[in-house]
Enzyme design. Structure first.
Site, short mmCIF file in Angstrom:
data_model
loop_
_atom_site.label_atom_id
_atom_site.label_comp_id
_atom_site.label_asym_id
_atom_site.label_seq_id
_atom_site.Cartn_x
_atom_site.Cartn_y
_atom_site.Cartn_z
N ASP A 142 0.85 -1.19 0.00
CA ASP A 142 0.00 0.00 0.00
C ASP A 142 0.88 1.24 0.00
OD1 ASP A 142 -2.40 1.36 -0.05
OD2 ASP A 142 -2.60 1.41 2.13
N HIS A 149 -3.92 13.92 1.41
CA HIS A 149 -4.10 13.05 2.57
C HIS A 149 -2.84 13.09 3.45
CE1 HIS A 149 -5.05 9.54 5.04
NE2 HIS A 149 -3.90 9.01 4.71
N GLU A 214 -10.30 4.07 4.45
CA GLU A 214 -9.43 4.85 3.57
C GLU A 214 -9.85 4.59 2.14
OE1 GLU A 214 -5.25 4.19 4.55
OE2 GLU A 214 -5.41 5.68 6.17
N GLU A 216 -9.27 4.39 -1.52
CA GLU A 216 -8.08 4.20 -2.36
C GLU A 216 -8.46 3.49 -3.66
OE1 GLU A 216 -4.68 2.47 -0.45
OE2 GLU A 216 -5.20 3.26 1.53
N ASP A 248 -8.77 0.52 2.71
CA ASP A 248 -7.74 0.11 3.67
C ASP A 248 -8.27 0.46 5.07
OD1 ASP A 248 -5.33 -0.51 4.93
OD2 ASP A 248 -4.42 1.43 4.45
N ARG A 252 -7.28 3.56 14.05
CA ARG A 252 -6.41 4.70 14.31
C ARG A 252 -5.77 4.65 15.70
NH1 ARG A 252 -5.44 5.90 9.23
NH2 ARG A 252 -7.27 6.64 8.11
N GLN A 255 -3.07 2.04 15.55
CA GLN A 255 -2.01 2.59 14.69
C GLN A 255 -1.15 3.61 15.46
OE1 GLN A 255 -3.62 4.37 11.13
NE2 GLN A 255 -1.63 4.86 10.26
N LYS A 268 -3.85 -2.26 10.32
CA LYS A 268 -4.30 -2.32 8.93
C LYS A 268 -4.60 -3.74 8.46
CE LYS A 268 -3.07 2.07 7.76
NZ LYS A 268 -3.92 3.05 7.05
N THR A 272 -8.82 -5.80 4.35
CA THR A 272 -8.82 -4.83 3.25
C THR A 272 -9.93 -5.26 2.31
OG1 THR A 272 -6.42 -4.58 3.42
CG2 THR A 272 -7.44 -3.81 1.38
N GLU A 390 -9.42 12.50 8.69
CA GLU A 390 -9.29 13.85 8.13
C GLU A 390 -10.58 14.65 8.31
OE1 GLU A 390 -7.13 13.61 4.09
OE2 GLU A 390 -7.70 11.57 4.63
CA CA Z 1 -3.73 3.19 3.23
#
Ligand code: CA
Length: 443
Positions: A142, A149, A214, A216, A248, A252, A255, A268, A272, A390
């Site tokens: 990834d 971002h 996420e 993507e 993804d 948080r 992470q 993560k 997915t 975000e």
């Molecule tokens: Ca990602």
């Protein structure tokens, strides 16, 4: 010379009669279909109840059985062995010319009314089949090429210096986990992990409380090369089978505690989700557009990552959005709320070809069915952010849902869906189909 000419022709995008906006299919409802008109012809793997997996394409609200069409002699003989497999790996090991022959033959049988009687037995309502992973995925990486971002996330930690010094030189990435990739519709089981709130002395092992998505794109690799070899950037589009949506999912809080010094790991790798149809590089040819110029003062890419033709037509004109429907909203028949809307080409600082070339630039071997995520594709403007981290600015500004509920991160029962459409003036827009998941409580 012939091989090099063929390669150059492929790389410079072949736009032909299969992309004609006026092309029409005899299959009911296809010409008005938002995602799967006859100009799309995505490839995937499906099964009917109680039967083995077969290779198919989406056409309107139907799936056309390519394994069946091949058995019936309606597709070129050279494709029969690859179309009898239960993944797309053998098909995408074939050369680009043979794969283009599949697109042409499929387009012909779905547009020529004289072929209708022969093809109809191989059309199934899309709701009647189950879709599967299109490839046996050997490896998944990834990237982090969405510069807005990277800037938005960086600002949460380093307001004055959001982008690290390597960002504009190196397409940043990490190795993901292939075993936990699923197609749209798979449940999103809330992960558990080590969490250490900022004011706590010790971590605890608990269900994630800051679950995020996420938005993507995923790039599917076609063909193989040996360990120690690299992929010149001029050849990189030869190695792109097609594109899908990719979520993804990110924990948080897990992470934040684990990511230093080696980057994300268990935050993560729990899941997915991808959209199951491969939107082929051939279908995307008209939607390859110029990469936006680097802002004044940005460094030029190193020569091995630079190709003038790639800059001229190497990024993708794809509209992206994410929608959220809580369990209460769905129970009350409310429409999903659009969380964000943006475009891939505004978001990507590095092109798909630069991603592929960089990945192999150390001699790492890429193989058919490998999957490369782009990274979260947030746009430059408010309303185009590709994650709740975000949108809520690190959990400080909740989103108000039409049900009166609020969200900084995802709650159990939430349904999160990603959407994508390749669009360009003069061409028929093509969609990706949904990439969806509903969050379930931790187990
Ligand atoms: Ca990602």
């Amino acid at each position: 010379m012939a091989a090099s000419r063929a390669r150059r022709g492929w790389r410079s995008r072949v736009i032909d009669h299969t992309h004609d906006a006026a092309a029409s299919s005899w299959v009911e409802g296809v010409d008005e279909h938002p995602d799967f008109p006859v100009q799309n012809l995505p490839l995937g793997v499906f099964s009917r109840e109680g039967e083995t997996r077969r290779i198919g394409s989406a056409i309107g609200d139907y799936v056309v059985d390519l394994t069946g069409l091949a058995e019936a002699g309606l597709l070129p003989d050279a494709l029969c062995p690859a179309l009898s497999e239960q993944t797309l790996n053998a098909l995408f090991r074939l050369d680009a010319a043979t794969r283009r022959a599949l697109r042409h033959a499929l387009f012909a049988v779905l547009t020529d009314p004289a072929r209708q009687r022969a093809v109809v037995p191989w059309l199934y309502p899309a709701q009647s089949v189950e879709l599967h992973l299109p490839f046996a995925i050997g490896d998944y990486s990834d990237f982090y090429v969405g510069i807005h971002h990277a800037t938005n996330i960086g600002k949460l930690f380093r307001p004055d210096n959001p982008l690290l010094p390597n960002y504009k030189h190196v397409p940043i990435g990490y190795h993901g986990r292939a075993s936990s990739i699923r197609v749209s519709g798979a449940p999103v089981i809330r992960p558990k992990g080590q969490i250490k709130p900022q004011n706590a002395d010790h971590p605890t092992y608990a269900p994630c409380r800051r679950l995020d998505y996420e938005l993507e794109l995923g790039i599917w690799i076609a063909g193989d090369h040996a360990l120690g070899e690299t992929i010149p950037i001029a050849d990189a589009w030869d190695r792109i089978a097609g594109v899908c949506l990719l979520n993804d999912w990110s924990a948080r809080d897990i992470q934040a505690w684990e990511y230093q010094p080696l980057g994300p790991f268990l935050s993560k790798s729990f899941l997915t989700t991808i959209s199951p149809w491969v939107i082929t590089a051939q279908a995307l040819a008209p939607f390859r557009v110029a990469q936006p110029a680097r802002p004044e003062g940005d460094p030029a890419p190193l020569p091995h990552l630079w190709d003038a033709q790639d800059q001229a037509q190497g990024t993708l004109s794809i509209a992206l959005s994410a929608t959220l429907a809580s369990a209460a909203m769905r129970g009350n028949g409310m429409a999903a709320l659009e969380l964000s809307r943006g475009t891939a080409h505004e978001a990507m600082y590095w092109t798909p070809a630069q991603i592929v070339t960089h990945h192999a630039s150390n001699g790492c071997d890429l193989h058919t069915g490998d999957l490369l995520g782009t990274g979260t594709l947030s746009g430059p403007a408010p309303g185009s952010e590709g994650s709740l981290m975000e949108i809520s600015q690190g959990g400080q500004h909740p989103v108000l849902l039409p049900s009166g509920e609020q969200r900084c991160f995802l709650e159990d029962g939430d349904e999160l869906t990603l959407h994508a459409r390749a669009m360009r003036e003069g061409y028929r827009a093509i969609g990706f189909g949904p990439c969806r998941g509903i969050v379930e409580q931790a187990r």
